[in-house]
Structures are given as C-alpha cells and as structure tokens.
Write a protein that holds these residues in place. Structure first.
Motif, PDB file in Angstrom:
ATOM      1  N   LEU A  41       0.961  -1.164   0.143  1.00 11.90           N
ATOM      2  CA  LEU A  41       0.097  -0.111   0.034  1.00 11.90           C
ATOM      3  C   LEU A  41       0.870   1.120  -0.097  1.00 11.90           C
ATOM      4  O   LEU A  41       0.638   2.195  -0.714  1.00 11.90           O
ATOM      5  N   ALA A  42       2.075   1.170   0.949  1.00 13.18           N
ATOM      6  CA  ALA A  42       2.772   2.413   0.818  1.00 13.18           C
ATOM      7  C   ALA A  42       3.512   2.716  -0.604  1.00 13.18           C
ATOM      8  O   ALA A  42       3.715   3.773  -1.048  1.00 13.18           O
ATOM      9  N   ILE A  43       3.819   1.488  -1.352  1.00 11.72           N
ATOM     10  CA  ILE A  43       4.398   1.476  -2.581  1.00 11.72           C
ATOM     11  C   ILE A  43       3.420   2.074  -3.506  1.00 11.72           C
ATOM     12  O   ILE A  43       3.729   3.030  -4.439  1.00 11.72           O
ATOM     13  N   LEU A  44       2.161   1.560  -3.318  1.00  9.36           N
ATOM     14  CA  LEU A  44       0.966   2.240  -4.508  1.00  9.36           C
ATOM     15  C   LEU A  44       0.841   3.698  -4.094  1.00  9.36           C
ATOM     16  O   LEU A  44       0.761   4.632  -5.126  1.00  9.36           O
ATOM     17  N   LEU A  45       0.787   4.256  -2.854  1.00  8.13           N
ATOM     18  CA  LEU A  45       0.525   5.702  -2.574  1.00  8.13           C
ATOM     19  C   LEU A  45       1.878   6.449  -3.025  1.00  8.13           C
ATOM     20  O   LEU A  45       1.419   7.497  -3.412  1.00  8.13           O
ATOM     21  N   ALA A  46       2.966   5.851  -2.924  1.00  6.00           N
ATOM     22  CA  ALA A  46       3.938   6.624  -3.496  1.00  6.00           C
ATOM     23  C   ALA A  46       4.229   6.682  -5.018  1.00  6.00           C
ATOM     24  O   ALA A  46       4.428   8.019  -5.309  1.00  6.00           O
ATOM     25  N   THR A  66       1.444   6.698  -6.904  1.00  4.50           N
ATOM     26  CA  THR A  66       0.500   7.533  -7.325  1.00  4.50           C
ATOM     27  C   THR A  66       0.929   9.077  -7.021  1.00  4.50           C
ATOM     28  O   THR A  66       0.725   9.760  -7.643  1.00  4.50           O
ATOM     29  N   ALA A  67       1.593   9.372  -5.814  1.00  3.54           N
ATOM     30  CA  ALA A  67       1.939  10.694  -5.420  1.00  3.54           C
ATOM     31  C   ALA A  67       3.099  11.149  -6.582  1.00  3.54           C
ATOM     32  O   ALA A  67       2.912  12.339  -6.987  1.00  3.54           O
ATOM     33  N   GLY A  68       4.024  10.353  -6.722  1.00  2.00           N
ATOM     34  CA  GLY A  68       5.036  10.842  -7.441  1.00  2.00           C
ATOM     35  C   GLY A  68       4.583  10.978  -9.003  1.00  2.00           C
ATOM     36  O   GLY A  68       5.083  11.842  -9.836  1.00  2.00           O
ATOM     37  N   THR A  69       3.690  10.028  -9.410  1.00  2.00           N
ATOM     38  CA  THR A  69       3.225  10.335 -10.889  1.00  2.00           C
ATOM     39  C   THR A  69       2.303  11.599 -11.139  1.00  2.00           C
ATOM     40  O   THR A  69       2.397  12.370 -12.031  1.00  2.00           O
ATOM     41  N   GLY A 111       8.400  10.984 -11.829  1.00  2.00           N
ATOM     42  CA  GLY A 111       7.884  10.571 -10.810  1.00  2.00           C
ATOM     43  C   GLY A 111       7.562   9.299 -10.314  1.00  2.00           C
ATOM     44  O   GLY A 111       7.704   9.019  -9.246  1.00  2.00           O
ATOM     45  N   ALA A 112       6.959   8.565 -11.180  1.00  2.00           N
ATOM     46  CA  ALA A 112       6.630   7.283 -10.997  1.00  2.00           C
ATOM     47  C   ALA A 112       7.801   6.552 -11.081  1.00  2.00           C
ATOM     48  O   ALA A 112       8.073   5.457 -10.327  1.00  2.00           O
ATOM     49  N   LEU A 113       8.826   6.865 -11.748  1.00  2.39           N
ATOM     50  CA  LEU A 113      10.346   5.967 -11.575  1.00  2.39           C
ATOM     51  C   LEU A 113      10.990   6.333 -10.338  1.00  2.39           C
ATOM     52  O   LEU A 113      11.745   5.242  -9.861  1.00  2.39           O
ATOM     53  N   LEU A 114      10.854   7.746  -9.801  1.00  2.52           N
ATOM     54  CA  LEU A 114      11.777   7.918  -8.793  1.00  2.52           C
ATOM     55  C   LEU A 114      11.058   7.912  -7.217  1.00  2.52           C
ATOM     56  O   LEU A 114      11.437   7.936  -6.304  1.00  2.52           O
ATOM     57  N   ALA A 115       9.633   7.632  -7.350  1.00  2.00           N
ATOM     58  CA  ALA A 115       8.868   7.860  -5.972  1.00  2.00           C
ATOM     59  C   ALA A 115       9.385   6.587  -5.067  1.00  2.00           C
ATOM     60  O   ALA A 115       9.483   6.924  -3.930  1.00  2.00           O
ATOM     61  N   VAL A 116       9.265   5.376  -5.671  1.00  2.49           N
ATOM     62  CA  VAL A 116       9.447   4.171  -4.759  1.00  2.49           C
ATOM     63  C   VAL A 116      10.961   4.253  -4.096  1.00  2.49           C
ATOM     64  O   VAL A 116      11.133   4.180  -3.026  1.00  2.49           O
ATOM     65  N   PRO A 117      11.959   4.422  -5.107  1.00  4.10           N
ATOM     66  CA  PRO A 117      13.257   4.480  -4.445  1.00  4.10           C
ATOM     67  C   PRO A 117      13.274   5.727  -3.332  1.00  4.10           C
ATOM     68  O   PRO A 117      14.135   5.422  -2.202  1.00  4.10           O
TER      69      PRO A 117
END
Length: 377
Positions: A313-318, A320-323, A330-336
């Motif tokens: 869930l944290a990965i999904l929220l990160a 979404t926020a990055g995108t 943002g989608a590429l960098l949000a999770v790392p």
C-alpha cells in the motif's frame, strides 16, 4: 474594563484553544516553507532529477568500483572502467534496438496498414452499424488534430524536452563520475556543520540509504530482466515484429512498480494484434499475465521485498503521488525515494551503541564507504 496585561495574554495563548492556534500557525509556516522548497526544486528540475538519477545509478554501480579498488586499482581508473563499461552496455542495447526497429519497421507499417483496412471493413460490415461518412469524419477529425496549433506547440515542447534530456544526460554522466570517485568526500563536506554525534548518525543514515538504494536498483533490474527475457522469447516464437525493442520496453517499464510491466506488456499485445491478429495477441496477453503473476508472487517479494521493507500500500501511494507530482519521472523515482526515506527514519531512531556503530564503520575501514555515493543523498 477587562484586564489586557501580559498575564491575560499569556492566559489567552496557554489555554486549549491558544495551544491549537499556536500549533496551527506553526504548521502553516512549515507548509509554506515546504511549498517554497518544492517550487524551487521544480524550477531546477533538470538539475534535481539529474542528481537523483545519478545518485540512484551510483548506488547500484558502486560495488563494482569498490571491487576494483579492493584489487588495488587507482580510484580514477576504477571509476572510469565502471562508467565506460556501463555506457558501453547502454550504447550496445540502444544500437541493437535501433537496428531491430530499422530492419522491421517497414514490415510493421505494412501490417499496420492492413490491420487498419481490416478494422475499417469490420466497422462497415459488422454489427456496429457505422457508416462510411462517420469513418470519414473520424479521419478528418484526426487530421485536424495533427495539424492543430495545440499539437504543433506540443511538438515544439517535445523538441525542447529532448534538448533538456540530452543536457541532463551529459550532466548526469559528470555527476555520476564524481559520485563514484568522491562520494565519501562529498558526504563529509555536506555534514561538516554537524557536531560529532550527529555526524555519526548522518554517516549511518547515508550508509544504510546507500545499501537500500543499491539493493533496490539491482533487485529491480533482475526482475525486469526476467520479465523482458520471457516476454521477448515469447514474442520471437510467435513471430511478432520488433520483438527486441518490445522486450527492451518491457525491461524499462518494469522499473515502474506495479503498473510498468503491465503497461509495457499491453503495448506488446497491441503490436501483436496489428501484426499477427487477435489469436497471437491473446497468447501475448496470457504470457504477460503469467509473467506478472510470477513477478508479483515470487520474484519481487524475494528479490526486492527485503530491500524495500515497505508495505505494498505504501508503494502504491508513493507511486500515485510521484505520478501526480512529476509524471513518468515521478513514477520512476517515487518508490526508491520512499524506500530511502523509510530507511533513514529507521536508522535515525536506531540505538547508536558501540556494536551498531562498529557494524557501520567496518565498511569504512575496508574502503567501501570511501567511495559510497549515496551518503551524499
């Protein structure tokens, strides 16, 4: 007249409502400061994104530099060897992809034209009851869109973005080189204003962040390689054009968690539909679903799960926020970034006893932390 002296004002701000008002004012000030920082970063997005990507790549490549340094290679030679090897590999992949597109593009265009003719025939003769005039109107609308001022301005913006990408790539190579060679000195310079106790904590956070980031990138690359190989082999067996470029797109898409590989696989299925027909496209869809299940149930939890220590869930929220904030980048960098932030939070609250400190100082004595790039995050 009511007392309005200092005592009354202290009472006004010390009761329940006053404390809430004080905290609210403080929160608003912090939010305004964060908004100013975010705005400044967006204005410098070329530099910020370049440094972030270079740091992520440096964290993944740093073990190679460390291995060469352990075998008594000079720092500059080890850095250049790792950097040139990476650039050579990237250049080879781009050359293979470009050659595959060049060799098969004409065939794909012909097949796409045939597919469009078949689609038009189905629309005219099928159960949808679409007339030739409606199809002609749709074609005219598409032509108007392509020749519109908005589309042309978008093309100009795309050309500007391409120039920025080239500039960012050149800057990123320079930043990557210095992070690989002088990462330790850069991090020590950044923590110079801190006292010794906080310096030690900052070093531990930097080392842990480097470790998490490097394991995440290497683990994601392994999962992406498996996805690309399986789907690419399936496309070759089925005779789908552009199998190598499509496999490369799958590899790159896998770096976007949860949705990247699925979107790339869907694109491969569309090419199969245009080139080979619905049956081949259905087989490609089945292969993509099977690969995604393998990735989600086996590969990702084993290879990446331990590195991230983040709930899905944290990965999904990160993601979404990055995108929302920065689109594809943002989608590429949000999770790392989220993984590194969580590792820093855990390390900040970790006990700083002697055993813990020695565990993180040991790599410095061997020389690995000397070249650690992500300590400068």
């Amino acid at each position: 007249m009511a007392d309005r002296g200092p005592g009354s004002q202290r009472t006004l701000w010390s009761d329940g409502l006053g404390r809430v008002a004080t905290r609210s004012a403080q929160s608003l000030i912090v939010l305004a400061l964060v908004a100013c920082v975010v705005f400044a970063l967006t204005q410098l997005r070329l530099v910020v994104v370049t440094v972030l990507i270079a740091t992520i790549v440096a964290a993944a490549v740093n073990p190679v530099v460390h291995f060469l340094r352990e075998h008594r290679w000079p720092a500059g030679l080890a850095t250049w060897t790792a950097l040139l090897a990476g650039l050579g590999t990237l250049g080879g992949v781009i050359w293979l992809v470009g050659r595959g597109i060049r060799d098969e593009w004409g065939e794909l265009v012909d097949q796409a034209s045939q597919g469009i003719d078949q689609l038009e025939e189905f629309l005219l003769e099928g159960p949808l009851d679409i007339s030739e005039q409606q199809i002609a109107d749709a074609r005219e609308a598409g032509t108007d869109l392509l020749t519109s001022e908005g589309f042309q301005s978008g093309a100009v913006a795309g050309a500007t973005a391409a120039v920025e990408v080239i500039a960012g790539l050149l800057l990123g190579i320079v930043v990557l080189f210095f992070l690989l060679r002088d990462g330790r000195r850069i991090s020590e310079f950044l923590i110079t204003p801190l006292d010794e106790r906080r310096k030690e904590r900052a070093r531990r956070i930097g080392n842990q962040s480097t470790d998490v980031l490097g394991r995440y990138v290497r683990g994601t690359a392994i999962v992406a390689l498996v996805d690309a190989v399986v789907i690419g082999v399936a496309l070759m067996i089925l005779g789908v054009p552009l199998a190598l470029p499509l496999a490369t797109i799958v590899f790159l898409g896998a770096f976007v968690p949860i949705v990247g590989a699925t979107v790339a696989g869907t694109f491969a299925a569309l090419v199969a539909l245009v080139a080979e027909g619905p049956l081949t496209a259905l087989i490609v869809v089945i292969v993509v679903i099977a690969v995604n299940q393998l990735e989600g149930d086996l590969l990702a939890p084993v290879v990446i799960g331990k590195a991230l220590s983040l709930h899905p869930l944290a990965i999904l929220l990160a993601l979404t926020a990055g995108t929302i904030l920065a689109g594809i980048l943002g989608a590429l960098l949000a999770v790392p970034i989220a993984a590194v932030a969580w590792a820093a939070v855990k390390e900040w609250h970790a006990p700083a006893d002697d055993e813990h400190s020695e565990a993180h100082e040991e790599p410095d004595e061997r020389g690995s932390a000397e070249d650690s790039p992500a300590a400068a995050i």
